[in-house]
Design a protein around this motif. Sequence first.
Motif, PDB file in Angstrom:
ATOM      1  N   TRP A   1       0.836  -1.201   0.000  1.00  0.00           N
ATOM      2  CA  TRP A   1       0.000   0.000   0.000  1.00  0.00           C
ATOM      3  C   TRP A   1       0.874   1.255   0.000  1.00  0.00           C
ATOM      4  CZ3 TRP A   1      -4.738   0.622   3.815  1.00  0.00           C
ATOM      5  CH2 TRP A   1      -5.430   1.793   3.482  1.00  0.00           C
ATOM      6  N   GLY A   2       1.856   1.287   0.885  1.00  0.00           N
ATOM      7  CA  GLY A   2       2.667   2.489   1.018  1.00  0.00           C
ATOM      8  C   GLY A   2       3.571   2.753  -0.171  1.00  0.00           C
TER       9      GLY A   2
ATOM     10  N   ALA B   1       2.009  10.289  -4.017  1.00  0.00           N
ATOM     11  CA  ALA B   1       3.300  10.934  -3.782  1.00  0.00           C
ATOM     12  C   ALA B   1       3.117  12.208  -2.965  1.00  0.00           C
ATOM     13  CB  ALA B   1       3.975  11.246  -5.114  1.00  0.00           C
ATOM     14  N   ASP B   2       4.109  12.554  -2.186  1.00  0.00           N
ATOM     15  CA  ASP B   2       4.063  13.780  -1.395  1.00  0.00           C
ATOM     16  C   ASP B   2       4.190  14.994  -2.307  1.00  0.00           C
ATOM     17  OD1 ASP B   2       4.293  14.979   1.471  1.00  0.00           O
ATOM     18  OD2 ASP B   2       5.941  15.904   0.371  1.00  0.00           O
ATOM     19  N   TYR B   3       3.448  16.062  -1.985  1.00  0.00           N
ATOM     20  CA  TYR B   3       3.434  17.226  -2.882  1.00  0.00           C
ATOM     21  C   TYR B   3       4.759  17.979  -2.868  1.00  0.00           C
ATOM     22  CZ  TYR B   3       2.903  20.468   1.068  1.00  0.00           C
ATOM     23  OH  TYR B   3       3.108  21.182   2.217  1.00  0.00           O
ATOM     24  N   GLN B   4       5.588  17.782  -1.842  1.00  0.00           N
ATOM     25  CA  GLN B   4       6.884  18.446  -1.775  1.00  0.00           C
ATOM     26  C   GLN B   4       8.039  17.492  -2.075  1.00  0.00           C
ATOM     27  OE1 GLN B   4       6.764  20.209   2.209  1.00  0.00           O
ATOM     28  NE2 GLN B   4       6.580  22.241   1.301  1.00  0.00           N
TER      29      GLN B   4
ATOM     30  N   SER C   1      10.218  10.221  -2.987  1.00  0.00           N
ATOM     31  CA  SER C   1      11.289   9.958  -2.026  1.00  0.00           C
ATOM     32  C   SER C   1      10.750   9.836  -0.602  1.00  0.00           C
ATOM     33  CB  SER C   1      12.333  11.078  -2.079  1.00  0.00           C
ATOM     34  OG  SER C   1      11.769  12.324  -1.674  1.00  0.00           O
ATOM     35  N   PHE C   2       9.541  10.360  -0.357  1.00  0.00           N
ATOM     36  CA  PHE C   2       8.969  10.287   0.981  1.00  0.00           C
ATOM     37  C   PHE C   2       8.610   8.858   1.367  1.00  0.00           C
ATOM     38  CE2 PHE C   2       4.788   9.320  -0.476  1.00  0.00           C
ATOM     39  CZ  PHE C   2       4.030   8.996   0.656  1.00  0.00           C
ATOM     40  N   ARG C   3       8.511   7.946   0.387  1.00  0.00           N
ATOM     41  CA  ARG C   3       8.026   6.595   0.660  1.00  0.00           C
ATOM     42  C   ARG C   3       8.941   5.823   1.615  1.00  0.00           C
ATOM     43  NH1 ARG C   3       3.730   5.806  -2.701  1.00  0.00           N
ATOM     44  NH2 ARG C   3       3.713   7.074  -4.597  1.00  0.00           N
ATOM     45  N   ILE C   4      10.171   6.276   1.783  1.00  0.00           N
ATOM     46  CA  ILE C   4      11.060   5.643   2.753  1.00  0.00           C
ATOM     47  C   ILE C   4      10.495   5.772   4.163  1.00  0.00           C
ATOM     48  CG2 ILE C   4      12.475   7.652   3.297  1.00  0.00           C
ATOM     49  CD1 ILE C   4      13.797   4.106   2.635  1.00  0.00           C
ATOM     50  N   ILE C   5       9.523   6.665   4.324  1.00  0.00           N
ATOM     51  CA  ILE C   5       8.880   6.856   5.632  1.00  0.00           C
ATOM     52  C   ILE C   5       8.237   5.569   6.128  1.00  0.00           C
ATOM     53  CG2 ILE C   5       6.616   7.529   4.731  1.00  0.00           C
ATOM     54  CD1 ILE C   5       6.366   9.589   6.850  1.00  0.00           C
ATOM     55  N   TYR C   6       7.788   4.711   5.206  1.00  0.00           N
ATOM     56  CA  TYR C   6       7.085   3.499   5.596  1.00  0.00           C
ATOM     57  C   TYR C   6       8.024   2.452   6.213  1.00  0.00           C
ATOM     58  CZ  TYR C   6       3.216   5.601   3.140  1.00  0.00           C
ATOM     59  OH  TYR C   6       2.225   6.474   2.748  1.00  0.00           O
TER      60      TYR C   6
ATOM     61  N   GLY D   1      17.041   6.792   7.414  1.00  0.00           N
ATOM     62  CA  GLY D   1      17.044   8.235   7.624  1.00  0.00           C
ATOM     63  C   GLY D   1      18.049   8.926   6.721  1.00  0.00           C
ATOM     64  N   ALA D   2      19.212   8.286   6.518  1.00  0.00           N
ATOM     65  CA  ALA D   2      20.223   8.848   5.622  1.00  0.00           C
ATOM     66  C   ALA D   2      19.738   8.846   4.180  1.00  0.00           C
ATOM     67  CB  ALA D   2      21.522   8.047   5.756  1.00  0.00           C
ATOM     68  N   ILE D   3      19.070   7.753   3.785  1.00  0.00           N
ATOM     69  CA  ILE D   3      18.520   7.678   2.420  1.00  0.00           C
ATOM     70  C   ILE D   3      17.464   8.757   2.211  1.00  0.00           C
ATOM     71  CG2 ILE D   3      17.175   6.223   0.853  1.00  0.00           C
ATOM     72  CD1 ILE D   3      18.501   3.789   2.186  1.00  0.00           C
ATOM     73  N   TRP D   4      16.690   9.017   3.251  1.00  0.00           N
ATOM     74  CA  TRP D   4      15.680  10.071   3.183  1.00  0.00           C
ATOM     75  C   TRP D   4      16.323  11.451   3.201  1.00  0.00           C
ATOM     76  CZ3 TRP D   4      11.107  10.429   7.225  1.00  0.00           C
ATOM     77  CH2 TRP D   4      10.128  11.292   6.731  1.00  0.00           C
ATOM     78  N   GLY D   5      17.392  11.598   3.978  1.00  0.00           N
ATOM     79  CA  GLY D   5      18.017  12.901   4.145  1.00  0.00           C
ATOM     80  C   GLY D   5      18.757  13.400   2.909  1.00  0.00           C
ATOM     81  N   LYS D   6      19.296  12.484   2.117  1.00  0.00           N
ATOM     82  CA  LYS D   6      20.074  12.907   0.950  1.00  0.00           C
ATOM     83  C   LYS D   6      19.262  13.764  -0.017  1.00  0.00           C
ATOM     84  CE  LYS D   6      23.517  13.080  -1.938  1.00  0.00           C
ATOM     85  NZ  LYS D   6      24.648  13.990  -1.679  1.00  0.00           N
ATOM     86  N   PRO D   7      18.099  13.323  -0.495  1.00  0.00           N
ATOM     87  CA  PRO D   7      17.329  14.182  -1.399  1.00  0.00           C
ATOM     88  C   PRO D   7      16.636  15.345  -0.690  1.00  0.00           C
ATOM     89  CG  PRO D   7      16.124  12.162  -0.973  1.00  0.00           C
ATOM     90  CD  PRO D   7      17.475  11.990  -0.338  1.00  0.00           C
ATOM     91  N   THR D   8      16.411  15.193   0.633  1.00  0.00           N
ATOM     92  CA  THR D   8      15.683  16.230   1.366  1.00  0.00           C
ATOM     93  C   THR D   8      16.601  17.350   1.834  1.00  0.00           C
ATOM     94  OG1 THR D   8      14.128  14.540   2.150  1.00  0.00           O
ATOM     95  CG2 THR D   8      14.123  16.660   3.301  1.00  0.00           C
ATOM     96  N   TRP D   9      17.752  16.982   2.423  1.00  0.00           N
ATOM     97  CA  TRP D   9      18.690  17.973   2.972  1.00  0.00           C
ATOM     98  C   TRP D   9      19.922  18.169   2.104  1.00  0.00           C
ATOM     99  CZ3 TRP D   9      18.558  14.760   8.068  1.00  0.00           C
ATOM    100  CH2 TRP D   9      17.306  14.911   8.677  1.00  0.00           C
ATOM    101  N   GLY D  10      20.130  17.270   1.140  1.00  0.00           N
ATOM    102  CA  GLY D  10      21.317  17.356   0.305  1.00  0.00           C
ATOM    103  C   GLY D  10      22.542  16.710   0.918  1.00  0.00           C
ATOM    104  N   ALA D  11      22.368  15.950   2.018  1.00  0.00           N
ATOM    105  CA  ALA D  11      23.495  15.284   2.681  1.00  0.00           C
ATOM    106  C   ALA D  11      23.020  13.981   3.297  1.00  0.00           C
ATOM    107  CB  ALA D  11      24.088  16.186   3.756  1.00  0.00           C
ATOM    108  N   TRP D  12      23.913  12.986   3.304  1.00  0.00           N
ATOM    109  CA  TRP D  12      23.568  11.711   3.907  1.00  0.00           C
ATOM    110  C   TRP D  12      23.461  11.816   5.421  1.00  0.00           C
ATOM    111  CZ3 TRP D  12      21.969   8.062   0.705  1.00  0.00           C
ATOM    112  CH2 TRP D  12      22.442   8.051  -0.610  1.00  0.00           C
TER     113      TRP D  12
END
Length: 251
Positions: A45-46, A52-55, A59-64, A117-128
């Motif tokens: 499902w996830g 997809a997240d609007y922002q 890449s947000f799917r790692i949240i699951y 969290g690192a996989i999520w952080g790379k596209p979100t914050w620009g750093a692992w």
Amino acid sequence: MAKSWKMPKWFYQLGSPRWFYDISSRLLPWFVIAAVVLLTVGMVWGLAFAPADYQQGNSFRIIYIHVPAAVLAQSCYILMAIAGAISLVWKMKVADMVAKSCAPIGATIAVLALVTGAIWGKPTWGAWWVWDARLTSMLILLFLYIGVYTLHTTIENDISAGQAGAVLSLVGLVNIPIIKYSVEWWNTLHQPATFTVLEKPSMPAEMWIPLAIMVLGFYCFFAVSLMLRTRVEILHREKRAGWVQQMIEEQ
């Protein structure tokens, strides 16, 4: 004269290695089924059907995976500390075994939370990795798990090892509220909690329902892992007990 308060019968039953072994035999199949069903439904499902997240887009799917792992890593530590305290106060062998079993499971889950969290952080914050308060306190949680497990495995005497591990886990409890409230206490990059029990979720139902299913699935998987590891520990420590010898002969 006032009656002295006594602990309920089930509390002392939990301290019996044989009782724990027998009751876990009955519970294990149900938790295995629940874990498989919940994780399968939540994952499909996830990852495949949630919008997809609007922002953050897809890449947000790692949240699951990340959120259930992070939540469970903290819950596992609390359980480990409670079991350690019970072992210290009431000298229950099973409580010590549960505390010891929690350490490697919790460490593995903490690693999963940090990696996702690192996989999520790379596209979100620009750093692992950034030395954010939430991330740093989660890293400390991993070190605490490793410390407790090291004490249990390097000290030869089981009683001394259990006492040392229990003291460390209880001292480390101070880190749990730091993890939880770090995003509120300090200016951090990490986003606030996705959803809480008492507040309305900040995301639509088609996104948070599979997340809730994944959280439940992770807890069921943890229950399975904990029971299996504790059962192995019971057989190791109680190998000379009559009921263990009888079970071995019957098999």
